[in-house]
Design a protein around this motif. Structure first.
Motif, mmCIF file in Angstrom:
data_model
loop_
_atom_site.group_PDB
_atom_site.id
_atom_site.type_symbol
_atom_site.label_atom_id
_atom_site.label_comp_id
_atom_site.label_asym_id
_atom_site.label_seq_id
_atom_site.Cartn_x
_atom_site.Cartn_y
_atom_site.Cartn_z
ATOM 1 N N VAL A 183 -35.865 60.847 94.735
ATOM 2 C CA VAL A 183 -35.532 62.249 94.319
ATOM 3 C C VAL A 183 -33.931 62.366 94.206
ATOM 4 C CG1 VAL A 183 -34.625 64.648 94.425
ATOM 5 C CG2 VAL A 183 -37.092 62.921 95.230
ATOM 6 N N TRP A 184 -33.159 62.175 92.738
ATOM 7 C CA TRP A 184 -31.867 62.137 92.861
ATOM 8 C C TRP A 184 -31.617 62.754 91.822
ATOM 9 C CZ3 TRP A 184 -30.357 56.532 91.505
ATOM 10 C CH2 TRP A 184 -31.197 55.952 90.910
ATOM 11 N N ALA A 185 -30.246 62.882 92.483
ATOM 12 C CA ALA A 185 -29.354 64.147 92.196
ATOM 13 C C ALA A 185 -27.654 63.460 92.314
ATOM 14 C CB ALA A 185 -29.535 64.854 93.681
ATOM 15 N N PRO A 204 -26.397 58.043 98.999
ATOM 16 C CA PRO A 204 -25.513 57.029 98.331
ATOM 17 C C PRO A 204 -25.987 56.515 97.374
ATOM 18 C CG PRO A 204 -23.641 57.346 99.416
ATOM 19 C CD PRO A 204 -25.024 58.178 100.564
ATOM 20 N N ILE A 205 -26.180 55.896 95.711
ATOM 21 C CA ILE A 205 -26.634 54.217 95.673
ATOM 22 C C ILE A 205 -25.869 54.185 94.572
ATOM 23 C CG2 ILE A 205 -28.099 55.306 94.032
ATOM 24 C CD1 ILE A 205 -31.412 54.227 94.150
ATOM 25 N N GLY A 206 -26.098 52.346 94.624
ATOM 26 C CA GLY A 206 -25.078 51.823 93.460
ATOM 27 C C GLY A 206 -23.815 50.935 94.145
ATOM 28 N N ASP A 207 -22.929 50.640 93.531
ATOM 29 C CA ASP A 207 -22.440 50.379 94.134
ATOM 30 C C ASP A 207 -20.876 49.577 93.221
ATOM 31 O OD1 ASP A 207 -20.130 48.523 95.982
ATOM 32 O OD2 ASP A 207 -20.997 46.747 95.359
ATOM 33 N N PRO A 208 -20.240 50.289 92.317
ATOM 34 C CA PRO A 208 -20.225 51.505 93.849
ATOM 35 C C PRO A 208 -20.840 52.989 93.105
ATOM 36 C CG PRO A 208 -18.274 52.022 91.471
ATOM 37 C CD PRO A 208 -19.466 51.012 91.464
ATOM 38 N N PRO A 209 -21.140 53.784 94.440
ATOM 39 C CA PRO A 209 -22.194 54.533 94.603
ATOM 40 C C PRO A 209 -21.527 55.557 92.758
ATOM 41 C CG PRO A 209 -21.349 54.554 96.250
ATOM 42 C CD PRO A 209 -20.141 53.934 95.333
ATOM 43 N N HIS A 210 -23.307 56.073 91.842
ATOM 44 C CA HIS A 210 -23.066 56.962 90.397
ATOM 45 C C HIS A 210 -23.983 57.876 91.222
ATOM 46 C CE1 HIS A 210 -26.253 54.417 90.629
ATOM 47 N NE2 HIS A 210 -27.151 54.579 89.591
ATOM 48 N N ALA A 211 -24.722 58.088 91.751
ATOM 49 C CA ALA A 211 -25.286 59.621 92.446
ATOM 50 C C ALA A 211 -26.061 59.411 93.834
ATOM 51 C CB ALA A 211 -26.967 59.267 91.368
ATOM 52 N N VAL A 212 -27.043 60.045 94.031
ATOM 53 C CA VAL A 212 -27.437 60.492 96.060
ATOM 54 C C VAL A 212 -28.836 60.650 95.381
ATOM 55 C CG1 VAL A 212 -25.241 60.789 96.856
ATOM 56 C CG2 VAL A 212 -26.920 62.493 95.609
ATOM 57 N N VAL A 213 -29.679 59.897 96.686
ATOM 58 C CA VAL A 213 -31.011 59.790 96.401
ATOM 59 C C VAL A 213 -31.855 59.618 97.276
ATOM 60 C CG1 VAL A 213 -31.002 57.375 94.295
ATOM 61 C CG2 VAL A 213 -30.959 57.162 96.985
ATOM 62 N N ALA A 214 -32.829 60.177 97.466
ATOM 63 C CA ALA A 214 -34.168 60.905 98.246
ATOM 64 C C ALA A 214 -35.068 60.366 98.943
ATOM 65 C CB ALA A 214 -33.747 62.790 98.693
ATOM 66 N N THR A 215 -35.624 60.171 99.374
ATOM 67 C CA THR A 215 -37.122 59.086 99.733
ATOM 68 C C THR A 215 -37.979 60.046 99.852
ATOM 69 O OG1 THR A 215 -36.627 58.740 101.909
ATOM 70 C CG2 THR A 215 -36.239 56.844 100.304
ATOM 71 N N VAL A 216 -37.514 61.777 100.842
ATOM 72 C CA VAL A 216 -38.392 62.236 100.866
ATOM 73 C C VAL A 216 -38.628 63.467 99.883
ATOM 74 C CG1 VAL A 216 -38.475 62.202 103.112
ATOM 75 C CG2 VAL A 216 -36.908 63.976 102.341
#
Length: 175
Positions: free
Chosen positions: A35-37, A108-120
């Protein structure tokens, strides 16, 4: 349109989402379902119709004064977003919504982070909120919105310089 403390946002043209389920997005480079945010810092990247190609550039810690003057322009602030003329009408007419989501299940996801993600699966904290006038959002945030015939020459300049940058949906940009 930004999240409040303890929240992240998901932007969508669909106002009927009741639960965000992890999935592999067709445009994602990530193989895992998420899930992306986004947090407050990256919200402006999504003040556009979903499929609109855009280039964003901003003053970063390593940005030289020459690159800032060349790409951002004198007196134009610390951030620029560029789109193509063919998308201007869509930007002005789109009905975009923001879903407020609890920040807790996201990382956070990415290096540098560009978004946040959930796995639920994640349920919104309330109904989606109309984002409103996207041009006014840019103006209120002090972000210049540049309208170009084609994005690729600008992308080439931005990526060769020292500014922070991001490109979204560039596969939809004119060649």
């Amino acid at each position: 349109m930004r999240p409040e403390p303890g929240q992240v946002l998901h932007f969508s043209e669909d106002a009927t989402i009741t639960t965000f389920a992890p999935h592999v997005a067709p445009t994602s480079r990530e193989p895992d379902p998420y899930v992306w945010a986004v947090g407050a810092d990256r919200c402006p990247d999504y003040w556009f119709p979903r499929d609109c190609p855009r280039v964003m550039a901003w003053r970063d810690t390593g940005t030289t004064d020459d690159d800032a003057a060349r790409i951002l322009g004198a007196g134009c602030g610390d951030r620029v977003h560029a789109v193509e003329y063919g998308w201007l009408k869509v930007i002005m007419e789109v009905r975009l919504y923001a879903y407020r989501l609890p920040a807790e299940p996201f990382r956070p996801i990415g290096d540098p982070p560009h978004a946040v993600v959930a796995t639920v699966p994640v349920r919104p904290l309330g109904p989606p909120e109309p984002v409103g006038d996207l041009l006014a959002l840019h103006e209120e945030a002090g972000i210049q919105l540049r309208v170009l015939d084609r994005l690729w020459p600008f992308w080439d300049e931005v990526t060769a310089g020292t500014l922070g940058f991001s490109g979204i949906r560039l596969r939809n940009a004119r060649r």
